[in-house]
Design an enzyme around this catalytic site. Structure first.
Site, PDB file in Angstrom:
ATOM      1  N   GLN A  17       0.676  -1.051   0.227  1.00  0.00           N
ATOM      2  CA  GLN A  17      -0.132   0.145  -0.113  1.00  0.00           C
ATOM      3  C   GLN A  17       0.927   1.355  -0.074  1.00  0.00           C
ATOM      4  OE1 GLN A  17      -3.975   1.792   2.860  1.00  0.00           O
ATOM      5  NE2 GLN A  17      -3.207  -0.179   3.159  1.00  0.00           N
ATOM      6  N   ARG A  38       6.580  -9.809 -10.298  1.00  0.00           N
ATOM      7  CA  ARG A  38       7.414 -11.005  -9.950  1.00  0.00           C
ATOM      8  C   ARG A  38       6.614 -12.245 -10.856  1.00  0.00           C
ATOM      9  NH1 ARG A  38       6.943 -13.470  -5.056  1.00  0.00           N
ATOM     10  NH2 ARG A  38       4.595 -12.255  -4.865  1.00  0.00           N
ATOM     11  N   THR A  74      14.608 -10.604 -11.428  1.00  0.00           N
ATOM     12  CA  THR A  74      16.210  -9.639 -11.102  1.00  0.00           C
ATOM     13  C   THR A  74      17.579 -10.928 -10.584  1.00  0.00           C
ATOM     14  OG1 THR A  74      14.871  -9.886  -8.664  1.00  0.00           O
ATOM     15  CG2 THR A  74      14.639  -7.325 -10.191  1.00  0.00           C
ATOM     16  N   LYS A  75      16.867 -11.419  -9.933  1.00  0.00           N
ATOM     17  CA  LYS A  75      18.619 -12.762  -9.617  1.00  0.00           C
ATOM     18  C   LYS A  75      18.798 -13.662 -10.862  1.00  0.00           C
ATOM     19  CE  LYS A  75      15.791 -13.559  -5.267  1.00  0.00           C
ATOM     20  NZ  LYS A  75      15.246 -14.997  -4.057  1.00  0.00           N
ATOM     21  N   ASN A  96       9.218   0.261  -1.646  1.00  0.00           N
ATOM     22  CA  ASN A  96       8.976  -0.383   0.007  1.00  0.00           C
ATOM     23  C   ASN A  96       9.830  -1.410   0.263  1.00  0.00           C
ATOM     24  OD1 ASN A  96       6.828  -1.353  -1.680  1.00  0.00           O
ATOM     25  ND2 ASN A  96       5.403  -1.029   0.034  1.00  0.00           N
ATOM     26  N   PHE A  97      11.082  -1.979  -0.248  1.00  0.00           N
ATOM     27  CA  PHE A  97      11.193  -3.126   0.443  1.00  0.00           C
ATOM     28  C   PHE A  97      11.491  -3.293   1.692  1.00  0.00           C
ATOM     29  CE2 PHE A  97      12.636  -3.512  -4.212  1.00  0.00           C
ATOM     30  CZ  PHE A  97      11.743  -4.573  -4.382  1.00  0.00           C
ATOM     31  N   ALA A  98      11.904  -4.338   2.541  1.00  0.00           N
ATOM     32  CA  ALA A  98      12.603  -4.019   3.756  1.00  0.00           C
ATOM     33  C   ALA A  98      13.835  -3.845   3.848  1.00  0.00           C
ATOM     34  CB  ALA A  98      12.773  -5.865   3.788  1.00  0.00           C
ATOM     35  N   VAL A 137       7.548  -2.823   9.582  1.00  0.00           N
ATOM     36  CA  VAL A 137       6.544  -1.443   9.900  1.00  0.00           C
ATOM     37  C   VAL A 137       5.029  -2.041   8.668  1.00  0.00           C
ATOM     38  CG1 VAL A 137       5.662   0.148  11.001  1.00  0.00           C
ATOM     39  CG2 VAL A 137       8.089  -0.408  10.964  1.00  0.00           C
ATOM     40  N   GLU A 139       0.992  -0.919   8.484  1.00  0.00           N
ATOM     41  CA  GLU A 139       0.183   0.091   9.151  1.00  0.00           C
ATOM     42  C   GLU A 139      -0.114   0.656  10.574  1.00  0.00           C
ATOM     43  OE1 GLU A 139      -2.040   3.190   9.162  1.00  0.00           O
ATOM     44  OE2 GLU A 139      -1.377   2.328   6.982  1.00  0.00           O
ATOM     45  N   ASP A 168       0.683   3.901   6.205  1.00  0.00           N
ATOM     46  CA  ASP A 168       0.478   3.836   4.448  1.00  0.00           C
ATOM     47  C   ASP A 168       0.296   4.425   3.847  1.00  0.00           C
ATOM     48  OD1 ASP A 168       1.786   0.950   4.487  1.00  0.00           O
ATOM     49  OD2 ASP A 168       0.000   0.010   4.613  1.00  0.00           O
ATOM     50  N   GLY A 247      -8.365  21.384  19.787  1.00  0.00           N
ATOM     51  CA  GLY A 247      -9.123  22.568  18.931  1.00  0.00           C
ATOM     52  C   GLY A 247      -9.379  23.551  20.253  1.00  0.00           C
ATOM     53  N   GLY A 248      -9.353  25.002  19.255  1.00  0.00           N
ATOM     54  CA  GLY A 248      -9.733  26.355  20.410  1.00  0.00           C
ATOM     55  C   GLY A 248     -11.399  25.992  20.039  1.00  0.00           C
TER      56      GLY A 248
END
Length: 415
Positions: A17, A38, A74-75, A96-98, A137, A139, A168, A247-248
């Site tokens: 996400q 993949r 990619t390998k 947003n890989f590990a 990490v 969400e 996310d 808030g106010g």
């Protein structure tokens, strides 16, 4: 008429996400987003929470509009060469890989700079540099470590996470801003740079008023606009404030007609000081307008619980839409609690493109959220999400590969 980001090419290594939120926004503004997936599987969300067998899930389709999909191994050494060619042709790589995954693939910052000195590498991570930077990490974890959960809910209950995906999608929005800012700076420097959006940082940015209140609490020991005042107690940290506005202008969620059987028959009501007299007249408490115990904001603060109870006696005689119609005539700030069903059926949101119906060749028609940011010279057309690998041959041809070379790479398992 062109789009704001026409000519910008994004190499999208994101999944789930946070990253896809960012790249979808860039695609809506006209960037050519090439999503690398993949072979045979793709983004994990293609199959998560499916509502139609063998069709891409709504989780995937609603986060990947206006993109192109290519599948690359990619390998595979030859697949790696294809990826290098893409890096040379693109302006931005988003991932947003590990932590450390891109380095392990052989694409360190230094290697990417060798291939393309103008490349901007944008990343979502859970934490910024520090003791937790290697931790994964998600969400709800982001909401907890960013301060949102500790300040959400009621004081007599546990911390609560919000249904809004501030960890996310919120971080994805921050990253998109970082990317367009880096693109702008590149027009002057000619250089690429790294862009980092940490989920903890993004959530904290959205919770800045609570950090404000932490400092106020430390100095005064009390915050009069919180429901703990005057009879409750304040500890060392900002407490959970229920539905208080923070808030106010004090506000609260009040029951409306039908609340007994409709879980969303409620309205948010703000007792804004400039319209206090109008509020008194609407609810039949005209004497409050001049009563010294109610006439001023400071006098009302210790009595907010009783004031909202009296207002609720009025709102319970009206549906939330009837109440809103009446209150808006007097500029009294309010808002009905809208369910997702009500939002999905809202014609005005469809007319503005905030809710969009999209046709998909496998799953058929579905609703999605459109671009929340409207530009007058860059209108958004929401197109369906790509099928897995749908644009592999097309993108390969743009890189200069012949039909024979593409078939050879496919035979070798590189694409």
């Amino acid at each position: 008429m062109g789009k704001a980001l026409d000519g910008v090419r994004i190499l999208d290594f994101t999944h789930v996400q946070s990253g896809p939120t960012c790249t979808q926004l860039l695609a809506w503004f006209g960037a050519d987003v090439i999503k690398v997936e993949r072979a045979g599987a793709g983004d994990i969300t293609r199959e998560q929470l499916r509502d139609i067998p063998d069709a891409d899930s709504l989780y995937f389709t609603m986060l990947n509009h206006n993109k192109r999909s290519v599948t690359i191994d990619t390998k595979n050494p030859e697949g790696k060469l294809v990826l290098e060619a893409l890096i040379q042709k693109c302006d931005v790589l988003v991932e947003n890989f590990a932590p450390g995954a891109l380095d392990r693939m052989g694409f360190t910052w230094e290697r990417i700079q060798e291939l393309n000195p103008k490349m901007i590498v944008a990343s979502v991570k859970g934490f910024g540099p520090g003791p937790y930077e290697d931790c994964k990490v998600y969400e709800n974890v982001a909401q907890c470590v960013g301060g949102a959960a500790s300040t959400t809910g009621f004081d007599d209950g546990p911390p609560v996470v919000t249904g809004a995906q501030i960890g996310d999608s919120g971080t994805g929005l921050h990253l998109a801003l970082g990317i367009v800012t880096a693109l702008y700076q590149r027009t002057m420097t000619g250089r690429g740079q790294k862009v980092l959006a940490a989920m903890q940082d993004g959530v904290l940015n959205l919770c800045r008023v609570k950090l404000r209140d932490q400092q106020r609490l430390e100095r005064t020991g009390v915050m009069k606009e919180y429901p703990q005042y005057p009879n409750g107690t304040f500890g060392e940290a900002v407490p959970r404030a229920g539905n208080a506005s923070g808030g106010g202008q004090p506000g609260w969620i009040l029951k409306c007609k039908g609340w007994e059987h409709d879980p969303n028959a409620y309205i948010y009501f703000i007792t804004q000081a400039p319209v206090w007299v109008k509020i008194c007249n609407v609810i039949g408490k005209e004497a409050w307008a001049t009563d010294p115990e109610y006439a001023t904001p400071s006098a009302r603060l210790p009595r907010l619980k009783d004031i909202f109870a009296e207002i609720e006696r009025w709102t319970m005689t009206k549906t939330k839409f009837e109440a809103m119609e009446i209150l808006n005539k007097y500029d009294i700030p309010c808002g009905p609690i809208l369910s997702m069903k009500e939002i999905a059926e809202d014609d005005s949101l469809r007319k503005t493109g905030t809710i969009v119906e999209v046709d998909h060749p496998v799953r058929g028609k579905y609703l999605t959220v459109g671009n929340p940011i409207k530009l007058s010279d860059s209108p958004t057309d929401v197109t369906r999400s790509p099928l897995l690998g749908e644009h592999t041959d097309e993108v390969m041809a743009e890189l200069g590969y012949s039909r024979e070379q593409i078939e050879a790479l496919r035979t070798a398992g590189a694409i």
